[in-house]
Each structure stands twice: as C-alpha cells, then as structure tokens.
Design a protein around this motif. Sequence first.
Motif, PDB file in Angstrom:
ATOM      1  N   VAL A 259       0.849  -1.188   0.000  1.00  0.00           N
ATOM      2  CA  VAL A 259       0.000   0.000   0.000  1.00  0.00           C
ATOM      3  C   VAL A 259       0.884   1.237   0.000  1.00  0.00           C
ATOM      4  O   VAL A 259       1.948   1.256   0.633  1.00  0.00           O
ATOM      5  CB  VAL A 259      -0.962   0.008   1.213  1.00  0.00           C
ATOM      6  N   GLY A 260       0.455   2.272  -0.719  1.00  0.00           N
ATOM      7  CA  GLY A 260       1.278   3.474  -0.774  1.00  0.00           C
ATOM      8  C   GLY A 260       0.519   4.683  -1.282  1.00  0.00           C
ATOM      9  O   GLY A 260      -0.612   4.581  -1.774  1.00  0.00           O
ATOM     10  N   GLU A 277      -0.268  12.511   5.587  1.00  0.00           N
ATOM     11  CA  GLU A 277      -1.230  12.314   4.499  1.00  0.00           C
ATOM     12  C   GLU A 277      -1.320  10.826   4.142  1.00  0.00           C
ATOM     13  O   GLU A 277      -2.412  10.302   3.889  1.00  0.00           O
ATOM     14  CB  GLU A 277      -0.830  13.137   3.272  1.00  0.00           C
ATOM     15  N   PHE A 278      -0.192  10.159   4.121  1.00  0.00           N
ATOM     16  CA  PHE A 278      -0.185   8.723   3.841  1.00  0.00           C
ATOM     17  C   PHE A 278      -0.912   7.946   4.937  1.00  0.00           C
ATOM     18  O   PHE A 278      -1.686   7.022   4.658  1.00  0.00           O
ATOM     19  CB  PHE A 278       1.258   8.231   3.696  1.00  0.00           C
ATOM     20  N   GLN A 279      -0.698   8.325   6.188  1.00  0.00           N
ATOM     21  CA  GLN A 279      -1.374   7.628   7.282  1.00  0.00           C
ATOM     22  C   GLN A 279      -2.890   7.836   7.201  1.00  0.00           C
ATOM     23  O   GLN A 279      -3.666   6.917   7.485  1.00  0.00           O
ATOM     24  CB  GLN A 279      -0.828   8.097   8.630  1.00  0.00           C
ATOM     25  N   ARG A 280      -3.319   9.044   6.807  1.00  0.00           N
ATOM     26  CA  ARG A 280      -4.755   9.292   6.626  1.00  0.00           C
ATOM     27  C   ARG A 280      -5.310   8.432   5.491  1.00  0.00           C
ATOM     28  O   ARG A 280      -6.417   7.893   5.600  1.00  0.00           O
ATOM     29  CB  ARG A 280      -5.004  10.772   6.289  1.00  0.00           C
ATOM     30  N   PRO A 442      -4.933  13.700  12.738  1.00  0.00           N
ATOM     31  CA  PRO A 442      -5.284  12.839  13.877  1.00  0.00           C
ATOM     32  C   PRO A 442      -4.064  12.093  14.400  1.00  0.00           C
ATOM     33  O   PRO A 442      -3.106  11.838  13.652  1.00  0.00           O
ATOM     34  CB  PRO A 442      -6.304  11.866  13.272  1.00  0.00           C
ATOM     35  N   LYS A 443      -4.109  11.752  15.675  1.00  0.00           N
ATOM     36  CA  LYS A 443      -3.030  10.963  16.246  1.00  0.00           C
ATOM     37  C   LYS A 443      -3.082   9.541  15.689  1.00  0.00           C
ATOM     38  O   LYS A 443      -4.155   9.034  15.367  1.00  0.00           O
ATOM     39  CB  LYS A 443      -3.155  10.934  17.776  1.00  0.00           C
ATOM     40  N   ILE A 448      -3.775   1.004  12.137  1.00  0.00           N
ATOM     41  CA  ILE A 448      -3.686   1.296  10.702  1.00  0.00           C
ATOM     42  C   ILE A 448      -2.689   2.425  10.447  1.00  0.00           C
ATOM     43  O   ILE A 448      -1.936   2.402   9.481  1.00  0.00           O
ATOM     44  CB  ILE A 448      -5.071   1.677  10.133  1.00  0.00           C
ATOM     45  N   SER A 449      -2.696   3.424  11.325  1.00  0.00           N
ATOM     46  CA  SER A 449      -1.786   4.568  11.186  1.00  0.00           C
ATOM     47  C   SER A 449      -0.759   4.542  12.306  1.00  0.00           C
ATOM     48  O   SER A 449      -1.035   4.090  13.424  1.00  0.00           O
ATOM     49  CB  SER A 449      -2.576   5.874  11.202  1.00  0.00           C
TER      50      SER A 449
END
Length: 550
Positions: A259-260, A277-280, A442-443, A448-449
């Motif tokens: 995933v990317g 942004e990637f974590q979101r 968000p923290k 997932i993040s």
Amino acid sequence: MERESMEFDVVIVGAGPAGLSTAIRLMQQAKAASQELMVCVVEKGSEVGAHILSGAVFETKALQELFPDWQTMGAPVTTPVTHDDIYLFKSDANATKLPHFAVPKTMHNSGNYIVSMGNICRWLAEQAEQLGVEIFPGFAASEVIIEDDVVKGILIGDMGLDKQGQPKASFEPGMELRAKYTVFAEGCRGHLGKQLIQHFSLDKDRSPQHYALGFKEIWDVSADKHHPGLVVHSAGWPLNKDTSGGGYLYHAENQQIVVGLIIDLNYSNPNINLFEEFQRYKQHPVIKQYLSGGKRISYGARAIAKGGLNSLPKMTFNGGMLVGCDAGTLNFAKIKGNHTAMKSGMLAAETLFAQLQIEGELGGKDLTQFADAIKDSWLYDELYSSRNFGPAMHKFGTFWGGAFNTIEQNWFGGKLPFTLKDNSLDHAQMKPCSESADITYPKPDNVISFDRLSSVYLSNTNHEEVQPCHLKLKDSSIPISVNLPLYNEPAQRYCPAGVYEVITDENDQPQFQINAQNCIHCKTCDIKDPSQNITWVTPEGGGGPNYPNM
C-alpha cells in the motif's frame, strides 16, 4: 592523498534495474563476440536491493528482451495482475469506482505482474555475476573524476571519518575506479547525476524535472482479505485540488499487500505533512478493509522523477552516460519506470559495446548516437505518447487533468498535435504560512496509522553514527532565519523519516537539528527545500535503509 586505482572498460554506478541491465547487456554482447570486457557495478546499499523501493506493478517488455526465457530461469515475477479497481476518493468515507472507459488506458495493467523490484534486482545481479560482471555493494560513489572536461571514472567515498571529516583509527581511503566510460544509474535525483547535469548543462532548453514522493508499506494479511493479483489505484482524498498525486494498493504473493501514496512535490501549502497524508490515506474504507487485522512489516519512501520526455536531459557527455531515473525515463502516465529504466540501460550497453569495438578506442567521447538509439526505440514512443500527462495534471487539476488524459490516451493514443509544458520549479511553488491553511492531523491509532519513528524502524535504516553529516546546508542560518518565519520550516513535514527538527536551546531560542541517522535516502529535502539550501551527498557506503523485499 595517494589512492589505489582500478581500471575497467565500463564502470556503472548503481545496481538498480537500469545499471544491472546495462551490465548484463554489455556482457551478453561480449560473450556472443567471444571478447573480454571488464565491467563493474558499484552499489551504495549494503547489498543489492537494499535501497530499491518501487510500487511495483511490473511490465515485462524489457525483461523479455534481456532474457527471453526469464520464466524458466526463475525470475521472481510470479503474480500476474488479475483485476484493476480504480477509484475517485471524494472524501474520507466516500468513493466512486470508475469504469474502465473513463480511465486512461495507460492505467490498465492486464499482462503485468505485482513484484518486489528489490528481489528482481537481486536476481538480475546473480545473472550479471554469472556473466562476469564485478559487483561491489556497500561502496558509495562519492565523486566524479573529471579531467580536461572528460569523465574518467568515480571515486569511492572514504570510510572511517569523524564528524569533522578527519580520519579515525578505522580510516580507509576510497579507491579510484577508472574507466573508458562511466554509466550513472543512481536512481531519481542521483547525487552525481545532479552534478553532471549542472556541469555539462545537460538540461539546457528542457523543462525542469518534476518530482513526487512515493510512500510504501508491506502488510501481512489474513487469507480472507487477500486477493492475489488485485490492483487498486485511487485519486482524490486525502489530497486536495492544490495537491496532486494518487494512492495504490496491490495484492502481492504470500498473503502480502503493498500500500502506498504518491504526492507530487509541487504542492504549495507548507503545513502539509506528507507522512501524515499517507497515514490518513490508509484509513479510507476502500483501503482499510484490506488492512484491518493485518500486520505492517515494512515501510519506506523514495522520490520519483516524473517530468518525462519534456524534462529528459541530454543523456551523454564526454566519457559517460545517464540512464534510468538518474535521467528521468519513468513513464508517469503508467506510473511505471522499471521497464523504461531497463530499456535505457540496454540501449546504453549496445551503444557502448559498438563504440568499444573500434580499434584503439581509448574512451572519453560523447556518445551522442545514444540519443538516436533511444529515439528509434519503443522507449521514446512511450515517453512521447505520455508527454502531456504530467503537465495536464498540474495545469488542470486532478479531475479535469484526468479527463484530458483519458481523452488523449484512449482516443488519440497520446498523439495530439501539441505539447503541454510545465516550466515551473517544484520547490518554488511553496507559499508562506501566512497565505496557507493550517492542517490538524489525527493521532496515530497504532493499528492502521503509525508515527514516523516506528515507521523508520521498519526500514532497517542505519548509518555509522560518527561520520560527516551527509545532509549539507549551504548556509546554516537559513532554516531558522528564513524558512522558519516564512514556512514554519517545512523540512519538519516533508521529510518522511523525521530527519529534520526545530528544537529550542537553553535560552528558548529555536535551533535546526539534523538527525542524519534516520535518513532513508529519499532525496525529498534536496528537491523540495524552498530555499534550495540542502544538498544530499552520499554517506559512508552501506548506510541507509535495508529493505528486504521492497
């Protein structure tokens, strides 16, 4: 300082797909002609593949030309694409799946494979060594040897220097590797390639190169979440109309998902945190459905050269060549650069071998016939047909740019009678914080993040701590005196590894701190710093990430 020196016919810098394809094609020709050829490849990673990071949906066209029997030879290319899903993410919860007719045909992946390019490069290195190529991993090419304006080879970086650049007890001077011709295949924003482009004015009359930062994670997932061969691409959220790019999720082999997120580096808001942004992105339901219950096992990021044909520099100079992403041969309409990098290396090898057959050939010439070889190949046809893709996205935005590209690719085959240009500079697009919206992220939920430091840990990044910092500031005052008041020092947010921080000293004054140990060699700082104050140079050989199968 006296240095040991070794002589070769050809020295190749970088054991990626372009460099290894160059070496293999050279030795294939030499073997066919029953001739001896001395070819070496130097690789700054601790092993071949350690610094390779790519999506990667792989088109086998160049591999087929290099090794027609690659399947029976055991190439690690085993997971064919079975299905494409392409989405427009409208918000953090809504998405529209696009029908195939509404998507540029270059985005369709029938016949391609989901692969690890790191593992493909390891396999290519085995083939090269069997043909007689000498490969030196863990050795960083730190300087170009230029004499009388002719490239004569490269200098391997010294080992065992302290932070001031003075020899330690373990000091070993780097060797000179001299050659008739030197091929630079360092990948995007190559340290030496950048110098050569400037020194020989190779980008004269070209559009500036454009870049993106690509993130990648590998996840182990349960069998019920895994659909081998499924390819998912997306545009839209979390990126807004001023920030272009797109996401991907590929179902690879062994119950793994890749995933990317790719974010173009011409974004304007300095408050954007690329990592966040990637974590979101991973929290979107379309993506999260596959990752839930899984385990993240690897993380990395790398800059991508996406200017295409309009930004392609002159690829030859006295004594050498640029190939692959060191020049910028990626086809951004396909989001693929591995097959084009390999083809550029193969064409370079054919040009070099023909030149080396000339009796009394001493090297050092500008092999301008390489440009003709490229123009007569499918590589040029691909880059020409996709020349408008990036400029259209930059000029018209994701929606209308996407619509233009669908029409051009699907109706006109990339052959509209005009060429769009984007002559802007990515770093110059950044606006001051006073003109930009604040962003609250968000923290991490640690499911997932995640945070940056735990992510860098998964990249297996390591550098010898006591060595000169490889992230050079032209003016050490600029981060605090210029970048902090204007842009809240954006290096804190564009770096995907937490290398740059603004801290306060005992007098409560801001100080710029560089955590070079964290660097994953993505080159974003060298590209995006709005003051163009940071220069990435090679650390000691073997330093950086150690990606197992990226």
